[in-house]
Write a protein that holds these residues in place. Sequence first.
Motif: not given
Length: 652
Positions: A28-34, A36-49
Motif C-alpha cells: 500500500p505504500s512506498m515505505a512498504a515497497y522499500k 519488502l524490497y530490502k528484505e528480498s535483496i538481503d535474503k532473495p532465497e527467502k523471498f522467492w521460497a
Amino acid sequence: MSKSSKVKPTPEVIHKPSKEFSAKARIPSMAAYKKLYKESIDKPEKFWAKEAKELTWQKPWSKVLDWKAPFAKWFDGGKLNVCENCVDRHAFGARKNKAAIIWEGEPGDRRVITYGQLHKEVCRFANVLEKNGIKKNDRVLIYMPMVPEAAIAMLACARIGAVHNVVFGGFASEAILDRLEDSGSVAVITADGGWRRGKVIPLKPAVDEALSRYTAAKIKRVIVLKRTGNDIKMVSGRDSWWHEEVTEVSNKHVAKPFDSEHPLFVLYTSGSTGKPKGILHTSGGYLTGTYATCKYIFDMRDEDVYWCTADVGWITGHSYIVYGPLANGATQVMYEGAPNEPDFGRFWKMIEEYGVTIFYTAPTAIRAFIKAGDHFPAGYDLSSLRLLGSVGEPINPEAWNWYHKHIGGGRCPIVDTWWQTETGAILISPIPGATPCKPGTATHPFFGIDAAILDDAGKECKPNEDGRLVIRKPWPSMTRTIYGDKARFKKTYFSDYPGLYTAGDGARRDKDGNFWIIGRLDDVLNVSGHRLGTAEIESALVAHPAVAEAAVVGRPDDMKGQAVAAFVTLKSGFQESEHLIIELRNHVGKLIGAIAKPDDIYCTPGLPKTRSGKIMRRLLKELVTKGEISGNITTLEDYNVITALQEKVKKK
Ligand code: WTA
C-alpha cells in the motif's frame, strides 16, 4: 557509454497512486515497497521460497538456489506439474465455474471457458498428444492464431512434460523451418487459419512448406484446428484434425510431477548475430516468477477481469496470458484479431462489454490509438478499468499521458513493465498502490531483483549517467540457457561483466532511483515492440539473387518506435528500380514475416567499411537518424561511398 545522456532531464511530473487504490493494494505504500524490497535483496532465497510455496508442489524442494554462474537451479529436488498449478488447482474448488478465458474472435464470435471446462479440454488434449506418441522432453511446435486452443495446446504440453516451441503466426515458412530444425521438434499443432483485419490468414501452407524441407527429426503428427473453414491440404498419415482427435479420448488425465528444472518451453528471439536463439525456460522458477509478478504488479484478484493484448507467440503471451494469470486463477479476456477491426474502437468496446479491470498493452498500439483519435475511446464506458500496463519498449511521456487520461480516466495507475524473453517475468516496474510514477520510467526493480547500471569499467553509474543495465543476482524465471548452446548463452549474457546478467539495454537512473530504459545497445531492433535482429534481415536480403551485400539499421519512427532501413549493393546485371525494391521487401516478408519488411531500402554502389572490411553500421545509423554524418570517420576505407549515400538519404 557512460557519457552523460543527451536525453532531456527527467520531467518532474509525478503521479502518485490514489488513496482508494493504495487502500486495497497488497503493497500500500512506498515505505512498504522499500521494506519488502530490502528484505528480498538481503535474503532473495527467502523471498522467492515464500512465493513458490503458494504454488502446488508434488514434492518439496531440498535447495532453493544452486548458483554456479551463469547456470542456476531453482527449487532443486522439488517436483511439480505446471499445468496442474494453472488449471487443476482452480478446477475443483471455488473457481470451478469461474471464467478462465473469455474469448472473442475477430468476426465477433465468443466463447467463455470456465476453469472446470478448461481442465477437461486440457486433459483431452494431453491424452491426444500421448496417443500420438508424444512424450516427456519431446519438442512440439505450435503455430496458431489467438484462440483458446493455443493456450490449451501449451498447457497440454506442460502437463505431459513435452517442451513447447510457439512460433508467432505472423512468421513465414522459413522462420518455422529454422525453429523446427534448431529445436528438433517432433510434432506441430496448427490451424486452418485465423482472422486478421477481416481476412483469413492461412497458417497451414507455411507449415507444409517448412515440413517439406525438414530433416532434423521425424514428425509424429501434425494436428490441425478447424478455425476458419479455409480450404487446406491434409497430408494423409501425417495430419489429423483437432476436433476428431479429441472425440476419441477421455477428459481425465493425471498430472504427473516433473523436476523443478524440467524444461517447460523454448521461445526463439532475435539476437545481435546469427539466427534467432532458442531461449529455454524451466518449470518451478518460471512459474514462481510469473505468478508473483502478476500478483504484485497487476495486483490480480479473483474479481478482476484482466486483458493482455499480446499474442501467445511472444514471451508476453506466454508469461502474462497463459502461465502467470492462470496460476493466479484469474479471469481473462483473449482476443483473436486486430485492434482496428472494424475500427479503432474495438478494444474499448470489448473493455466496456466484458468489464475489463486490468488492461496490458504496448506503446506502439497506444501511439496508433492517439493517431486514430480521442473520439474512439470517448465513445465507450471505460469506468471498469482500475489498472493499466505497458510493455515492449520505452513508453514516451506523450503516450503515457494520453493512456492515463483517455483510457485510465486519470484514476488508474500505469505499470510500465521492463523485461525480456530471457528474463521470463517482469523485472522492473512500478508496484501499483505504492510507486509514484513519472511518465517514461519503468521506475524500480521488482522484489528480489538486484538491478544496476554499470559503466564500461564495471563501476556503478552516477545518477543521470548512461550505462549498461545488469542484474547482479540470479532470479527464478531467468532463462537457463540458449537451447543447445551453453557457450553462446554464457558469451551473450554473462561475458560483459563476469557473473552478472547483461540485458543488452542502455539505461540510467535519476536522483530518485528510477530506471529509465534508453534502448538496445546491440544490433537488435525494436519495431512496434517486436524484436528483430539486423543480421536476420541482412541474411534474408542477401538470399535474394539480385543482392550482393546488405546492411540493416534502425531509424527512429513516431509510430513503430523503430523502423527498418536497409542498404543493399546489387550484383552486376541488376538495376535499381521501384519494382526491385518492392520485390526485396516482399522477399524479406516471405522469408521472415511481414513485421521484418524494411521500411526504406537504399541501393548503393558500396557500403561504408573500415580498412579491415567491417561494415560501419554506426555511420549508417547516424545517416538515417540525422540525415548526415558528423562523427569520426577516419577509419573509413572510401569516403565517396558516404557522400553518395548522404545524397540518397536526403532525397527520401
Ligand atoms: C525492450 C518483451 C523499455 C527492451 C517483454 C528489452 C522495454 C526488449 C520495455 C525485450 C519497457 C521491453 N521499457 N524497453 N517497459 N519492455 N523493452 O524479448 O529493449 O521481446 O531488451 O521481451 O524490449 O524484448 P522481448
